[in-house]
Motif scaffolding. Structure first.
Motif, short mmCIF file in Angstrom:
data_model
loop_
_atom_site.label_atom_id
_atom_site.label_comp_id
_atom_site.label_asym_id
_atom_site.label_seq_id
_atom_site.Cartn_x
_atom_site.Cartn_y
_atom_site.Cartn_z
N ASP A 124 0.85 -1.18 0.00
CA ASP A 124 0.00 0.00 0.00
C ASP A 124 0.89 1.23 0.00
OD1 ASP A 124 -1.86 1.99 0.37
OD2 ASP A 124 -2.52 1.30 2.34
N LEU A 125 0.81 2.04 -1.06
CA LEU A 125 1.62 3.26 -1.15
C LEU A 125 0.82 4.50 -0.80
CD1 LEU A 125 3.69 2.49 -4.38
CD2 LEU A 125 4.26 2.02 -1.99
N GLY A 126 -0.40 4.32 -0.35
CA GLY A 126 -1.19 5.44 0.12
C GLY A 126 -2.16 5.99 -0.90
N ILE A 127 -2.59 7.23 -0.63
CA ILE A 127 -3.57 7.90 -1.47
C ILE A 127 -2.92 9.10 -2.14
CG2 ILE A 127 -5.75 9.18 -1.43
CD1 ILE A 127 -6.60 7.48 0.95
N LEU A 163 5.93 9.00 -5.54
CA LEU A 163 5.93 7.83 -4.67
C LEU A 163 6.55 8.22 -3.33
CD1 LEU A 163 7.13 5.22 -7.29
CD2 LEU A 163 4.82 5.55 -6.45
N PRO A 164 6.06 7.65 -2.22
CA PRO A 164 6.63 7.99 -0.91
C PRO A 164 8.06 7.46 -0.78
CG PRO A 164 5.01 6.23 -0.69
CD PRO A 164 4.97 6.70 -2.12
N LYS A 165 8.86 8.09 0.07
CA LYS A 165 10.23 7.63 0.29
C LYS A 165 10.21 6.25 0.90
CE LYS A 165 12.24 12.13 0.70
NZ LYS A 165 13.14 13.02 1.35
N GLY A 166 11.13 5.39 0.48
CA GLY A 166 11.24 4.05 1.01
C GLY A 166 10.11 3.13 0.62
#
Length: 139
Positions: free
Chosen positions: A91-94, A102-105
């Protein structure tokens, strides 16, 4: 007069550069197979060169163009990373802002079983077309 011409030329060039830098990315929302209200962003879907994971954006509602025009009442745009070989997803979020970052890590997120349970027909399409998807060096 020569300075005025150079000034106007540089202002025009700067304006064009800024317009290109802030141009919206293409988004093509396609219906997920077997699902009445779920869509995936075909232009966002790609394979990460470093990990082999597929990144995917899906949303519920009706597709009507760029993210900024997506009605707030139509549901959030969810971002996932898929490991098709293991049938797992991260899950990479919304995507609230539409910047498609893309979020870090993100590669180190917890992998959860059952791609189909999370992404449905969109995940199936991503895994089936994996070999033809764009490969990119993602951050």
């Amino acid at each position: 007069m020569k300075r005025l011409g150079l000034c106007l030329l540089s202002v025009t060039a700067l304006g064009l550069a800024m317009a290109t830098a802030t141009a919206p990315r293409a988004e093509t929302w396609k219906p997920a197979p077997g699902e009445a209200k779920t869509f995936y962003d075909e232009d966002f879907m790609r394979v990460d060169q470093a990990s082999g994971l597929i990144v995917l954006r899906i949303a519920e509602g009706r597709p009507n163009g760029p993210y900024k025009n997506w009605p707030a009442g139509k549901g959030p745009i969810l971002v996932f990373a898929l490991d098709c070989a293991a049938d797992k997803w991260i899950d990479l979020g919304i995507d609230y802002t539409g910047d498609m970052l893309l979020p870090k890590g993100w590669r180190k997120g917890e992998k959860v079983d059952d791609i189909n349970g999370a992404t449905g027909g969109s995940g199936r399409v991503a895994c089936e077309t994996r070999e033809t998807l764009q490969k990119a060096a993602l951050p």
